[in-house]
Design a protein around this motif. Structure first.
Motif, PDB file in Angstrom:
ATOM      1  N   GLN A  57       0.809  -1.217   0.000  1.00 52.71           N
ATOM      2  CA  GLN A  57       0.000   0.000   0.000  1.00 52.71           C
ATOM      3  C   GLN A  57       0.846   1.273   0.000  1.00 52.71           C
ATOM      4  O   GLN A  57       0.324   2.381   0.025  1.00 52.71           O
ATOM      5  N   GLY A  58       2.164   1.128   0.000  1.00 51.52           N
ATOM      6  CA  GLY A  58       3.050   2.284  -0.017  1.00 51.52           C
ATOM      7  C   GLY A  58       3.381   2.829   1.345  1.00 51.52           C
ATOM      8  O   GLY A  58       4.028   3.875   1.477  1.00 51.52           O
ATOM      9  N   HIS A  59       2.939   2.103   2.381  1.00 51.22           N
ATOM     10  CA  HIS A  59       3.286   2.532   3.734  1.00 51.22           C
ATOM     11  C   HIS A  59       4.735   2.148   4.047  1.00 51.22           C
ATOM     12  O   HIS A  59       5.206   1.094   3.595  1.00 51.22           O
ATOM     13  N   THR A  60       5.437   2.970   4.811  1.00 46.88           N
ATOM     14  CA  THR A  60       6.841   2.700   5.164  1.00 46.88           C
ATOM     15  C   THR A  60       7.033   2.784   6.669  1.00 46.88           C
ATOM     16  O   THR A  60       6.332   3.540   7.354  1.00 46.88           O
ATOM     17  N   GLN A  61       7.947   1.971   7.130  1.00 50.86           N
ATOM     18  CA  GLN A  61       8.410   2.031   8.509  1.00 50.86           C
ATOM     19  C   GLN A  61       9.928   1.889   8.486  1.00 50.86           C
ATOM     20  O   GLN A  61      10.505   1.277   7.564  1.00 50.86           O
ATOM     21  N   GLU A  62      10.588   2.466   9.452  1.00 52.92           N
ATOM     22  CA  GLU A  62      12.054   2.387   9.466  1.00 52.92           C
ATOM     23  C   GLU A  62      12.581   2.317  10.884  1.00 52.92           C
ATOM     24  O   GLU A  62      11.882   2.649  11.852  1.00 52.92           O
ATOM     25  N   ALA A  63      13.823   1.866  10.989  1.00 56.54           N
ATOM     26  CA  ALA A  63      14.563   1.849  12.251  1.00 56.54           C
ATOM     27  C   ALA A  63      15.949   2.421  11.975  1.00 56.54           C
ATOM     28  O   ALA A  63      16.436   2.399  10.831  1.00 56.54           O
ATOM     29  N   THR A  64      16.587   2.935  12.989  1.00 57.41           N
ATOM     30  CA  THR A  64      17.903   3.586  12.802  1.00 57.41           C
ATOM     31  C   THR A  64      18.935   3.011  13.767  1.00 57.41           C
ATOM     32  O   THR A  64      18.601   2.470  14.820  1.00 57.41           O
ATOM     33  N   VAL A  65      20.199   3.152  13.357  1.00 52.58           N
ATOM     34  CA  VAL A  65      21.328   2.819  14.207  1.00 52.58           C
ATOM     35  C   VAL A  65      22.357   3.937  14.066  1.00 52.58           C
ATOM     36  O   VAL A  65      22.628   4.413  12.949  1.00 52.58           O
ATOM     37  N   VAL A  66      22.920   4.371  15.186  1.00 55.81           N
ATOM     38  CA  VAL A  66      23.921   5.441  15.187  1.00 55.81           C
ATOM     39  C   VAL A  66      25.308   4.801  15.204  1.00 55.81           C
ATOM     40  O   VAL A  66      25.619   4.009  16.104  1.00 55.81           O
ATOM     41  N   LEU A  67      26.107   5.159  14.218  1.00 55.00           N
ATOM     42  CA  LEU A  67      27.459   4.620  14.111  1.00 55.00           C
ATOM     43  C   LEU A  67      28.471   5.722  14.417  1.00 55.00           C
ATOM     44  O   LEU A  67      28.507   6.749  13.729  1.00 55.00           O
ATOM     45  N   GLU A  68      29.273   5.512  15.459  1.00 52.90           N
ATOM     46  CA  GLU A  68      30.340   6.455  15.813  1.00 52.90           C
ATOM     47  C   GLU A  68      31.682   5.814  15.462  1.00 52.90           C
ATOM     48  O   GLU A  68      31.952   4.676  15.866  1.00 52.90           O
ATOM     49  N   ILE A  69      32.478   6.550  14.713  1.00 51.56           N
ATOM     50  CA  ILE A  69      33.791   6.057  14.294  1.00 51.56           C
ATOM     51  C   ILE A  69      34.868   6.836  15.044  1.00 51.56           C
ATOM     52  O   ILE A  69      34.845   8.065  15.068  1.00 51.56           O
ATOM     53  N   TYR A  70      35.771   6.125  15.654  1.00 55.64           N
ATOM     54  CA  TYR A  70      36.901   6.783  16.295  1.00 55.64           C
ATOM     55  C   TYR A  70      38.199   6.154  15.784  1.00 55.64           C
ATOM     56  O   TYR A  70      38.214   5.012  15.322  1.00 55.64           O
ATOM     57  N   GLN A  71      39.242   6.931  15.875  1.00 50.97           N
ATOM     58  CA  GLN A  71      40.551   6.441  15.437  1.00 50.97           C
ATOM     59  C   GLN A  71      41.376   6.063  16.651  1.00 50.97           C
ATOM     60  O   GLN A  71      41.609   6.878  17.534  1.00 50.97           O
ATOM     61  N   LYS A  72      41.792   4.834  16.678  1.00 50.65           N
ATOM     62  CA  LYS A  72      42.660   4.395  17.761  1.00 50.65           C
ATOM     63  C   LYS A  72      44.006   5.091  17.648  1.00 50.65           C
ATOM     64  O   LYS A  72      44.355   5.645  16.597  1.00 50.65           O
ATOM     65  N   LEU A  73      44.747   5.060  18.731  1.00 44.22           N
ATOM     66  CA  LEU A  73      46.104   5.616  18.680  1.00 44.22           C
ATOM     67  C   LEU A  73      46.880   4.916  17.580  1.00 44.22           C
ATOM     68  O   LEU A  73      46.994   3.679  17.559  1.00 44.22           O
ATOM     69  N   THR A  74      47.376   5.709  16.653  1.00 47.86           N
ATOM     70  CA  THR A  74      48.090   5.155  15.506  1.00 47.86           C
ATOM     71  C   THR A  74      49.415   5.879  15.329  1.00 47.86           C
ATOM     72  O   THR A  74      49.449   7.106  15.150  1.00 47.86           O
ATOM     73  N   PHE A  75      50.509   5.132  15.411  1.00 48.89           N
ATOM     74  CA  PHE A  75      51.845   5.678  15.154  1.00 48.89           C
ATOM     75  C   PHE A  75      52.182   5.415  13.695  1.00 48.89           C
ATOM     76  O   PHE A  75      52.144   4.269  13.240  1.00 48.89           O
ATOM     77  N   ARG A  76      52.511   6.474  12.967  1.00 49.13           N
ATOM     78  CA  ARG A  76      52.788   6.351  11.537  1.00 49.13           C
ATOM     79  C   ARG A  76      54.273   6.567  11.261  1.00 49.13           C
ATOM     80  O   ARG A  76      54.803   7.655  11.487  1.00 49.13           O
ATOM     81  N   ASP A  77      54.895   5.523  10.776  1.00 47.63           N
ATOM     82  CA  ASP A  77      56.285   5.622  10.317  1.00 47.63           C
ATOM     83  C   ASP A  77      57.199   6.275  11.357  1.00 47.63           C
ATOM     84  O   ASP A  77      57.923   7.231  11.065  1.00 47.63           O
ATOM     85  N   VAL A  78      57.161   5.760  12.583  1.00 48.09           N
ATOM     86  CA  VAL A  78      58.061   6.246  13.634  1.00 48.09           C
ATOM     87  C   VAL A  78      59.361   5.451  13.544  1.00 48.09           C
ATOM     88  O   VAL A  78      59.408   4.278  13.907  1.00 48.09           O
ATOM     89  N   ARG A  79      60.409   6.076  13.016  1.00 50.30           N
ATOM     90  CA  ARG A  79      61.674   5.377  12.773  1.00 50.30           C
ATOM     91  C   ARG A  79      62.515   5.289  14.042  1.00 50.30           C
ATOM     92  O   ARG A  79      62.493   6.181  14.877  1.00 50.30           O
TER      93      ARG A  79
END
Length: 394
Positions: A120-142
């Motif tokens: 009949q064209g009726h809609t229902q929805e559900a949501t999820v909240v996604l939080e992205i964080y960056q872990k401690l990352t050491f880049r090219d530490v010589r």
């Protein structure tokens, strides 16, 4: 006959079944009866409401629908309908849909919607909240990180996270808590060491923390200080003399960090080990064998390492095949001045000269008369030629 539908609250208790309508008789003796009417109300849910995900991690979400949906779709935080891609997978099975995100990125954060639609064209929805964080990352530490003595050294510690980490530095297990004449903590989290010396060598620790998550990590960095080479040449090796056909040895010592490599050069060409050129003690000494006339001249000792290079020039003078020199003294072998006259030796000088060249005269005393001198001559007979001595000159 009049049918009375159930109210919405009653209908919600039977979300996707034929709904019962109460009917009453028409007054002609017929009793009440029930009529079923088909009505479906969609209900949508997601297994998780809020998810925290680290950059690079993967996660899936399951959306479940109660009812009779004709479509079931996922929408990203930008409101776009999601389709399968390299980092997105979708799998629908009956009244369920699974969304999988691979290798999460910061820009993936937001609200994701699972939307169901019926005929009949009726809609229902559900949501999820996604939080992205960056872990401690050491880049090219010589490690190690190397610097030249006397330079301003910047020890690099490239670390990132979300939120921004707090970085601390330690040297010999002691925290560097403030700027000093020797150390300075830079805005980019690097450590600056002023006028670095060998005494500053060692292990430096770069420690990063994210207070909100109680996350902590570190890297140990070895600091190495390279010292440019310094050449030391013994006085007797600055200049040398040698007889035709004999050998002479030059000595050239070098100091630095790392230990310098020593090479020998003549007329712009590096000398190689051969029968004529013999090198010992990692190049510290060079012996020129079977000397010929064209071996005379300059020789260059070159010392080099990571911090730089330095060179020193030494000279060799070759006596002619028919020329010999001698002191008329106890330190010199005398040769005949004339065929029938023997030389008169000099008295021993109080400070004898250690060198002799064609232009030099031997030391004299006031009692000598007439004065004698070093004699250079050509012998008439080969067997009469005294053997000249190798002697350094300045």
């Amino acid at each position: 006959m009049i049918g009375t539908p159930l109210n919405p609250r009653e209908a919600s208790l039977i979300p996707c079944k034929s709904l019962l309508h109460k009917s009453h008789g028409d007054g002609a003796g017929s009793g009440d009866f029930a009529i079923y009417h088909s009505l479906c109300v969609l209900q949508v849910s997601i297994s998780l409401k809020k998810v925290e995900l680290s950059v690079g991690e993967s996660k899936f979400f399951t959306c479940t629908v109660i009812g009779e949906p004709v479509s079931l779709d996922w929408y990203n935080p930008q409101g776009e309908r999601m389709v399968p891609s390299q980092r997105v997978a979708l799998h629908n099975e009956g009244f369920r849909s699974r969304l999988t995100l691979y290798n999460a990125k910061i820009e993936d954060a937001g609200i994701y919607r699972c939307q169901a639609s019926d005929a009949q064209g009726h809609t229902q929805e559900a949501t999820v909240v996604l939080e992205i964080y960056q872990k401690l990352t050491f880049r090219d530490v010589r490690s190690p990180q190397e610097f030249r003595q006397g330079d301003v050294a910047e020890v690099v510690c490239d670390v990132s996270s979300s939120p921004v980490p707090v970085v601390s530095w330690f040297y010999n297990n002691v925290e560097i808590i403030e700027d000093t004449e020797k150390f300075q903590l830079l805005q980019n989290n690097n450590l600056q060491v002023q006028r670095v010396t060998k005494a500053d060598e060692g292990v430096y620790r770069c420690e990063a923390r994210v207070e909100a998550r109680g996350e902590i990590d570190f890297r140990d960095i070895i600091l190495v200080v390279n010292v440019p080479p310094v050449v030391s040449v013994p006085q007797q090796s600055f200049n040398a003399t040698a007889d035709y056909g004999e050998s002479v040895t030059f000595t050239c010592r070098a100091y630095g960090s790392p230990e310098p490599d020593i090479t020998w050069h003549r007329k712009g060409v590096q000398l190689q080990e051969s029968e004529q050129y013999v090198m010992r003690a990692r190049g510290t000494t060079l012996t020129v064998r079977n000397i010929q006339h064209d071996d005379g001249g300059s020789y260059t000792c070159k010392a080099s390492n990571k911090a730089g290079e330095v060179e020193h020039e030494l000279f060799l003078k070759v006596f002619g095949e028919d020329t010999f020199f001698y002191w008329v003294s106890s330190s010199l072998t005398a040769g005949p001045a004339d065929d029938d006259t023997s030389p008169t030796p000099y008295p021993e000088p109080s400070q004898p000269s250690p060198h002799c060249t064609e232009s030099q005269s031997p030391p004299q005393t006031e009692s000598q008369s007439p004065p004698q001198r070093a004699i250079a001559r050509k012998s008439d007979r080969a067997e009469d030629r005294p053997r000249a001595r190798s002697s350094p000159i300045v």
